[in-house]
Write an enzyme that holds these catalytic residues in place. Structure first.
Site, PDB file in Angstrom:
ATOM      1  CG  HIS A 283      60.242  49.556  64.450  1.00 49.66           C
ATOM      2  ND1 HIS A 283      60.437  50.786  65.053  1.00 49.66           N
ATOM      3  CD2 HIS A 283      61.225  48.746  64.935  1.00 49.66           C
ATOM      4  CE1 HIS A 283      61.480  50.713  65.859  1.00 49.66           C
ATOM      5  NE2 HIS A 283      61.965  49.509  65.816  1.00 49.66           N
TER       6      HIS A 283
ATOM      7  CG  HIS B  86      50.601  39.606  65.741  1.00 49.02           C
ATOM      8  ND1 HIS B  86      49.900  38.447  65.935  1.00 49.02           N
ATOM      9  CD2 HIS B  86      51.470  39.684  66.767  1.00 49.02           C
ATOM     10  CE1 HIS B  86      50.324  37.848  67.038  1.00 49.02           C
ATOM     11  NE2 HIS B  86      51.280  38.595  67.560  1.00 49.02           N
TER      12      HIS B  86
ATOM     13  CB  CYS C 162      67.990  53.593  57.146  1.00 45.06           C
ATOM     14  SG  CYS C 162      66.327  52.924  57.114  1.00 45.06           S
TER      15      CYS C 162
ATOM     16  CG  HIS D  17      64.461  45.590  64.323  1.00 46.45           C
ATOM     17  ND1 HIS D  17      64.799  46.707  63.583  1.00 46.45           N
ATOM     18  CD2 HIS D  17      64.135  46.049  65.547  1.00 46.45           C
ATOM     19  CE1 HIS D  17      64.696  47.779  64.343  1.00 46.45           C
ATOM     20  NE2 HIS D  17      64.279  47.409  65.545  1.00 46.45           N
TER      21      HIS D  17
ATOM     22  CD  GLU E 169      62.995  50.376  70.925  1.00 44.05           C
ATOM     23  OE1 GLU E 169      62.258  50.545  69.944  1.00 44.05           O
ATOM     24  OE2 GLU E 169      64.189  50.699  70.938  1.00 44.05           O
TER      25      GLU E 169
ATOM     26  CG  HIS F  18      61.250  46.327  69.312  1.00 36.86           C
ATOM     27  ND1 HIS F  18      62.450  46.143  69.936  1.00 36.86           N
ATOM     28  CD2 HIS F  18      61.478  47.203  68.300  1.00 36.86           C
ATOM     29  CE1 HIS F  18      63.376  46.878  69.341  1.00 36.86           C
ATOM     30  NE2 HIS F  18      62.821  47.538  68.335  1.00 36.86           N
TER      31      HIS F  18
HETATM   32 ZN   LIG Z   1      63.536  48.712  66.853  1.00 40.52          ZN
END
Ligand SMILES: [Zn+2]
Length: 170
Positions: free
Chosen positions: A22, A75, A31, A35, A154, A37
């Site tokens: 995300h 995924h 912004c 990347h 996260e 999590h």
């Molecule tokens: Zn993040």
């Protein structure tokens, strides 16, 4: 047996994870880059006892539903469809993502989860999962539930909790 009072049941399992990509926008023009999590979900459901079964809601069902909700976005690249700055366009099997009017990414459609939220923060993901869980619980005939609390983490020690109270007709 005492009939008053409420109960809470919680599900917090190692398999309630989704490894997803995300990026979020911040106030102003900042912004993030794309990347990922290893997100983790925890849920608490509150309510009255089901007086036939003496439980609030069946754990087996609750775990199954939560697993399904996590699998739906596991995924994948999580993209917000209600952002004022991020545009998400589906065309011919691809998704084109722009930020502030400039093209940013192109992904295969099957690798994306288009989510009806304004930003893919853990707060918005928690709210979305709670809303999804609520409709699944309704569909499973859950009765007497008074609140759902959804936590999405996260990173270790970095999470958001969304709590929604449910007005059950008495
Ligand atoms: Zn993040």
């Amino acid at each position: 047996m005492q009939r008053r009072g409420e109960f809470r049941v919680s599900v917090n399992k190692d398999y309630l994870v989704f490894a997803s990509a995300h990026f979020i926008t911040f106030a102003g023009h900042r912004c993030e880059g794309l990347h990922g999590h290893n997100y983790r979900a925890r849920v608490t459901v509150e309510g009255a006892l089901n007086e036939e079964a003496w439980f609030v809601f069946d754990f087996v069902e609750l775990k199954k539903i939560m697993r399904k909700l996590c699998d739906e976005i596991d995924h994948l690249v999580l993209l917000p469809t209600e952002s004022s700055r991020i545009t998400v366009e589906e065309k011919g099997g691809t998704v084109t993502v722009g930020v502030d009017g400039k093209p940013r990414y192109v992904f295969p459609r099957e690798d994306c989860a288009l989510l009806p939220i304004p930003n893919t923060t853990v707060e918005m993901l928690a709210q979305l999962l709670a809303t999804r869980l609520r409709s699944e619980l309704d569909a499973h005939g859950a009765r007497g539930l008074t609140a759902i609390e959804m936590e999405v983490e996260e990173n270790f020690g970095q999470s958001a909790v969304y709590r929604v109270t449910i007005n059950t007709p008495s």
